[in-house]
Each structure stands twice: as C-alpha cells, then as structure tokens.
Design a protein around this motif. Structure first.
Motif, PDB file in Angstrom:
ATOM      1  N   GLN A 126      58.466  37.362  98.995  1.00  0.00           N
ATOM      2  CA  GLN A 126      58.673  36.826  97.646  1.00  0.00           C
ATOM      3  C   GLN A 126      59.755  35.752  97.723  1.00  0.00           C
ATOM      4  OE1 GLN A 126      59.130  39.648  94.382  1.00  0.00           O
ATOM      5  NE2 GLN A 126      58.045  41.209  95.579  1.00  0.00           N
ATOM      6  N   HIS A 127      59.412  34.578  97.204  1.00  0.00           N
ATOM      7  CA  HIS A 127      60.340  33.452  97.230  1.00  0.00           C
ATOM      8  C   HIS A 127      60.470  32.833  95.845  1.00  0.00           C
ATOM      9  CE1 HIS A 127      60.370  32.299 101.802  1.00  0.00           C
ATOM     10  NE2 HIS A 127      60.855  33.495 101.562  1.00  0.00           N
ATOM     11  N   MET A 128      61.533  32.048  95.702  1.00  0.00           N
ATOM     12  CA  MET A 128      61.819  31.344  94.458  1.00  0.00           C
ATOM     13  C   MET A 128      61.671  29.834  94.659  1.00  0.00           C
ATOM     14  SD  MET A 128      62.609  33.937  92.536  1.00  0.00           S
ATOM     15  CE  MET A 128      63.278  33.114  91.076  1.00  0.00           C
ATOM     16  N   GLY A 129      61.182  29.156  93.623  1.00  0.00           N
ATOM     17  CA  GLY A 129      61.046  27.707  93.654  1.00  0.00           C
ATOM     18  C   GLY A 129      61.591  27.093  92.375  1.00  0.00           C
ATOM     19  N   TYR A 130      61.807  25.790  92.413  1.00  0.00           N
ATOM     20  CA  TYR A 130      62.303  25.075  91.224  1.00  0.00           C
ATOM     21  C   TYR A 130      61.627  23.717  91.149  1.00  0.00           C
ATOM     22  CZ  TYR A 130      65.397  22.810  87.870  1.00  0.00           C
ATOM     23  OH  TYR A 130      65.896  22.140  86.774  1.00  0.00           O
ATOM     24  N   VAL A 131      61.220  23.361  89.924  1.00  0.00           N
ATOM     25  CA  VAL A 131      60.581  22.065  89.684  1.00  0.00           C
ATOM     26  C   VAL A 131      61.632  21.124  89.105  1.00  0.00           C
ATOM     27  CG1 VAL A 131      58.620  20.886  88.629  1.00  0.00           C
ATOM     28  CG2 VAL A 131      58.452  23.337  89.155  1.00  0.00           C
ATOM     29  N   LEU A 132      62.006  20.133  89.878  1.00  0.00           N
ATOM     30  CA  LEU A 132      63.074  19.215  89.442  1.00  0.00           C
ATOM     31  C   LEU A 132      62.691  18.476  88.170  1.00  0.00           C
ATOM     32  CD1 LEU A 132      64.011  17.678  92.912  1.00  0.00           C
ATOM     33  CD2 LEU A 132      65.438  19.230  91.560  1.00  0.00           C
ATOM     34  N   ARG A 133      63.653  18.353  87.263  1.00  0.00           N
ATOM     35  CA  ARG A 133      63.468  17.528  86.083  1.00  0.00           C
ATOM     36  C   ARG A 133      63.588  16.055  86.476  1.00  0.00           C
ATOM     37  NH1 ARG A 133      63.975  20.614  81.394  1.00  0.00           N
ATOM     38  NH2 ARG A 133      64.948  22.673  81.681  1.00  0.00           N
ATOM     39  N   ILE A 228      62.452  44.094 102.732  1.00  0.00           N
ATOM     40  CA  ILE A 228      63.586  44.258 101.824  1.00  0.00           C
ATOM     41  C   ILE A 228      63.222  43.547 100.521  1.00  0.00           C
ATOM     42  CG2 ILE A 228      66.005  43.714 101.423  1.00  0.00           C
ATOM     43  CD1 ILE A 228      66.585  44.180 104.302  1.00  0.00           C
ATOM     44  N   GLU A 229      62.834  44.346  99.559  1.00  0.00           N
ATOM     45  CA  GLU A 229      62.314  43.849  98.273  1.00  0.00           C
ATOM     46  C   GLU A 229      63.276  44.260  97.162  1.00  0.00           C
ATOM     47  OE1 GLU A 229      58.157  44.012  95.664  1.00  0.00           O
ATOM     48  OE2 GLU A 229      58.451  45.376  97.351  1.00  0.00           O
ATOM     49  N   LEU A 230      63.683  43.288  96.339  1.00  0.00           N
ATOM     50  CA  LEU A 230      64.695  43.556  95.323  1.00  0.00           C
ATOM     51  C   LEU A 230      64.767  42.407  94.330  1.00  0.00           C
ATOM     52  CD1 LEU A 230      66.984  41.444  96.458  1.00  0.00           C
ATOM     53  CD2 LEU A 230      67.548  43.318  97.980  1.00  0.00           C
ATOM     54  N   GLN A 231      65.593  42.590  93.304  1.00  0.00           N
ATOM     55  CA  GLN A 231      65.838  41.502  92.353  1.00  0.00           C
ATOM     56  C   GLN A 231      67.243  41.619  91.800  1.00  0.00           C
ATOM     57  OE1 GLN A 231      66.233  41.342  88.761  1.00  0.00           O
ATOM     58  NE2 GLN A 231      66.489  43.565  88.600  1.00  0.00           N
ATOM     59  N   ALA A 232      67.803  40.459  91.435  1.00  0.00           N
ATOM     60  CA  ALA A 232      69.084  40.398  90.733  1.00  0.00           C
ATOM     61  C   ALA A 232      68.910  39.488  89.524  1.00  0.00           C
ATOM     62  CB  ALA A 232      70.179  39.870  91.646  1.00  0.00           C
ATOM     63  N   THR A 233      69.390  39.939  88.389  1.00  0.00           N
ATOM     64  CA  THR A 233      69.254  39.189  87.132  1.00  0.00           C
ATOM     65  C   THR A 233      70.609  38.616  86.741  1.00  0.00           C
ATOM     66  OG1 THR A 233      67.429  40.597  86.403  1.00  0.00           O
ATOM     67  CG2 THR A 233      68.598  39.341  84.710  1.00  0.00           C
ATOM     68  N   SER A 234      70.625  37.302  86.450  1.00  0.00           N
ATOM     69  CA  SER A 234      71.891  36.612  86.187  1.00  0.00           C
ATOM     70  C   SER A 234      71.771  35.677  84.990  1.00  0.00           C
ATOM     71  CB  SER A 234      72.301  35.779  87.410  1.00  0.00           C
ATOM     72  OG  SER A 234      72.339  36.553  88.579  1.00  0.00           O
ATOM     73  N   PRO A 235      72.814  35.607  84.147  1.00  0.00           N
ATOM     74  CA  PRO A 235      72.837  34.597  83.094  1.00  0.00           C
ATOM     75  C   PRO A 235      73.090  33.220  83.704  1.00  0.00           C
ATOM     76  CG  PRO A 235      74.900  35.816  83.107  1.00  0.00           C
ATOM     77  CD  PRO A 235      74.013  36.475  84.116  1.00  0.00           C
ATOM     78  N   VAL A 244      68.047  34.873  84.205  1.00  0.00           N
ATOM     79  CA  VAL A 244      66.992  34.520  85.155  1.00  0.00           C
ATOM     80  C   VAL A 244      66.925  35.611  86.218  1.00  0.00           C
ATOM     81  CG1 VAL A 244      66.331  32.916  86.997  1.00  0.00           C
ATOM     82  CG2 VAL A 244      67.090  32.042  84.775  1.00  0.00           C
ATOM     83  N   ARG A 245      65.717  36.033  86.523  1.00  0.00           N
ATOM     84  CA  ARG A 245      65.486  37.091  87.501  1.00  0.00           C
ATOM     85  C   ARG A 245      65.160  36.449  88.851  1.00  0.00           C
ATOM     86  NH1 ARG A 245      60.957  40.239  89.206  1.00  0.00           N
ATOM     87  NH2 ARG A 245      61.454  42.461  89.481  1.00  0.00           N
ATOM     88  N   SER A 246      66.036  36.661  89.822  1.00  0.00           N
ATOM     89  CA  SER A 246      65.804  36.157  91.175  1.00  0.00           C
ATOM     90  C   SER A 246      65.268  37.311  92.018  1.00  0.00           C
ATOM     91  CB  SER A 246      67.096  35.606  91.787  1.00  0.00           C
ATOM     92  OG  SER A 246      66.865  35.121  93.091  1.00  0.00           O
ATOM     93  N   ALA A 247      63.952  37.332  92.205  1.00  0.00           N
ATOM     94  CA  ALA A 247      63.297  38.409  92.955  1.00  0.00           C
ATOM     95  C   ALA A 247      62.932  37.892  94.337  1.00  0.00           C
ATOM     96  CB  ALA A 247      62.050  38.884  92.212  1.00  0.00           C
ATOM     97  N   GLN A 248      63.390  38.581  95.356  1.00  0.00           N
ATOM     98  CA  GLN A 248      63.155  38.148  96.725  1.00  0.00           C
ATOM     99  C   GLN A 248      62.613  39.305  97.564  1.00  0.00           C
ATOM    100  OE1 GLN A 248      67.269  36.270  97.359  1.00  0.00           O
ATOM    101  NE2 GLN A 248      65.892  34.854  98.407  1.00  0.00           N
ATOM    102  N   GLU A 249      61.860  38.939  98.583  1.00  0.00           N
ATOM    103  CA  GLU A 249      61.353  39.925  99.531  1.00  0.00           C
ATOM    104  C   GLU A 249      61.225  39.254 100.890  1.00  0.00           C
ATOM    105  OE1 GLU A 249      57.890  43.345  99.789  1.00  0.00           O
ATOM    106  OE2 GLU A 249      57.610  41.650  98.436  1.00  0.00           O
ATOM    107  N   GLU A 250      61.845  39.868 101.886  1.00  0.00           N
ATOM    108  CA  GLU A 250      61.777  39.353 103.253  1.00  0.00           C
ATOM    109  C   GLU A 250      61.566  40.523 104.213  1.00  0.00           C
ATOM    110  OE1 GLU A 250      61.679  36.240 103.985  1.00  0.00           O
ATOM    111  OE2 GLU A 250      62.825  35.140 102.469  1.00  0.00           O
ATOM    112  N   ASP A 251      60.800  40.275 105.253  1.00  0.00           N
ATOM    113  CA  ASP A 251      60.522  41.302 106.241  1.00  0.00           C
ATOM    114  C   ASP A 251      61.614  41.341 107.303  1.00  0.00           C
ATOM    115  OD1 ASP A 251      58.110  41.921 104.952  1.00  0.00           O
ATOM    116  OD2 ASP A 251      57.060  40.330 106.039  1.00  0.00           O
TER     117      ASP A 251
END
Length: 274
Positions: A126-133, A228-235, A244-251
């Motif tokens: 599980q990865h996170m991405g961002y679309v630049l403005r 290792i699958e988890l998430q951290a939620t941050s303002p 915003v929920r940053s959910a990541q998973e890495e083997d």
C-alpha cells in the motif's frame, strides 16, 4: 504412551500443534532472493500507475488506474491474489463526497492496495500518492508530516517484530509505543508467502486492536515473511486541519538469523503525479 517412554523422554516432549503452521510459513533462501525482485516489480508498477504516464488530472478515474494495474500484471504473464484498489482523499471533502470511482483531480491524495503473484509467492503493498496542483513542485509540508508519522509507526512495528514473540505481544508493545508518541494509528499486519494472508501470527486486525485470540497467539519464527500493514491519521494544516489517513503496507523478510529487513525498500516520499 508417554508414560511408557519414561520421565527422561517425556520431559523432552512438547506440543506440536503449531508445527504445521510453521512448516507452511517457512521460506527458503532462494525464495528470499526472488522475493526482492518480485517486490521491486510491484513497486515499479505502482510508481508508473501513480504518475502522469497513467493519470491525467481531471480525466482519469480511480478505476482506470486499477485496470491499468491489472492489465500490466497480465501483460507480464503474472497474477494477483486480489483486486487492486485506488482511492482518493480530497481537501474539503468527505469520503462520501468523493464517491466510489471519482475523477482524479489536482490536489488529491491517492492511495493504492496492490499485490503481485509469481511462483506461488505473493506481495502486498500500500502506497500513497499526490497530484500536484498547478504551480506546485512538491507535496505540502502537512502531508509530508502525515506520511512521516505512518513511517514512524512502521519503525515501531519493525523493531518489535522478532522470532519468539507472539503476534499479540508485538501488537501490544507496538501500540503502547505508538500511544506514547502521540500517533493516532492502527496496526493490522500479517504473515505473507504462499498465501497473501499467510500462515503465522496475526499482528492485530483493523477491528481487533486489543489482540486476536488464537491467530495472534502463535509465535514468529525465523525464515518467515510479513506485510507490515498499518495507518496513521493526522490533521493537515494546509487543509484547514482536515485529517488525512496515511495507510502503508510493505513486505519484510526475517532471515535465518532472525534479522528483519525490508524485502525491497519502503516508501518515505509520495509518488507524484505532475
């Protein structure tokens, strides 16, 4: 039967109920070498999927990215053990506002859950991405901090994961450290290998953060792999404090000596769609 063996032998016996689980969970050195390449391939597919090669802001839907991933795996002659998913978090919008299959817009935070299957072995990423403005050249600082927070939670679970400990022991220790550091997170990690959710101890479930009876009581062994699958939620300040929920998973791989390492590497920066 055990009485006939005599006390000197019976003292050496121990229950073998968990042995079949460990036999299935055990992975060899040749598999470990191949697994690094397989995990790297999964990474490469995500990197391309979360880029302007696949996504055109204002036009591409999340389902378009999902099916691009499926097609890419198919073109390589490989498989996957679950349908990939791609989701969006958007400033000023709830999950319901965004909808199930939104058009991806500039400023969106992207998330994917993706796995590849080859030679009966499975990855789970599980990865996170961002679309630049328009005018942006980098991810806003608040979003970077959110990703860093989930990275820190990865560090904690990584450090607590070691042979001889049960999944529930690892979960408890990880959550205590997580709370002490003020991280709002959830840990739901699992073994991986011949099955996507493989043989061995569960380290939490998203709805069982107090521990998993039975599956969580089994102990980690050497020569075993985990996601290792988890998430951290941050303002996020740039989003007016919206969480915003940053959910990541890495083997990860545990080698014969009990040392834990990332199967390939882990994500510490957003994939960017320019």
């Amino acid at each position: 039967m055990t009485e006939a063996l005599g006390p000197e032998w019976t003292a050496r016996l121990k229950p073998s109920g968990g042995l079949p689980v460990d036999v299935i969970a055990w992975r060899g050195a040749d598999e470990e070498r191949f697994y690094e390449d397989l995990t790297k391939l999964a990474w490469n597919i995500i990197e391309t999927g979360f880029s302007s090669q696949v996504i055109t802001p204002g036009k591409t839907r999340t389902s378009d990215v999902v099916w691009w991933m499926r097609q890419r795996v198919n073109d390589l002659g490989l498989g996957t053990w679950f349908q990939p998913s791609v989701s969006v978090q958007r400033q000023g919008k709830t999950e319901a506002d965004v909808g199930e299959d939104p058009v991806i817009e500039r400023g969106d935070v992207l998330h994917c859950d993706f796995g590849v299957t080859a030679l009966r072995l499975n990855t789970d990423t599980q990865h996170m991405g961002y679309v630049l403005r328009e005018g942006e050249t980098d991810v806003p600082a608040g979003l970077k901090a959110a990703l860093a927070r989930s990275n820190r939670l990865q560090d904690i679970v990584f450090e607590e994961l070691r042979p001889g400990r049960s999944g529930n022991e690892i979960l408890k220790a990880s959550r205590e450290r997580m709370k002490a550091e003020g991280i709002d997170g959830t840990v739901y990690s699992h073994p991986i290998g011949l099955n996507g959710h493989g043989a061995g101890p569960m380290i939490g479930l998203w709805d069982r953060q107090e521990g998993v009876p039975g599956n969580g009581d089994h102990k980690v062994i050497a020569n075993q792999w985990f996601s290792i699958e988890l998430q951290a939620t941050s303002p996020v300040a740039e989003w007016g404090g919206q969480k915003v929920r940053s959910a990541q998973e890495e083997d990860v791989v545990i080698d014969a000596s009990g040392k834990v390492r990332w199967a390939f590497q882990r994500q510490t920066a957003f994939h960017l769609v320019r």
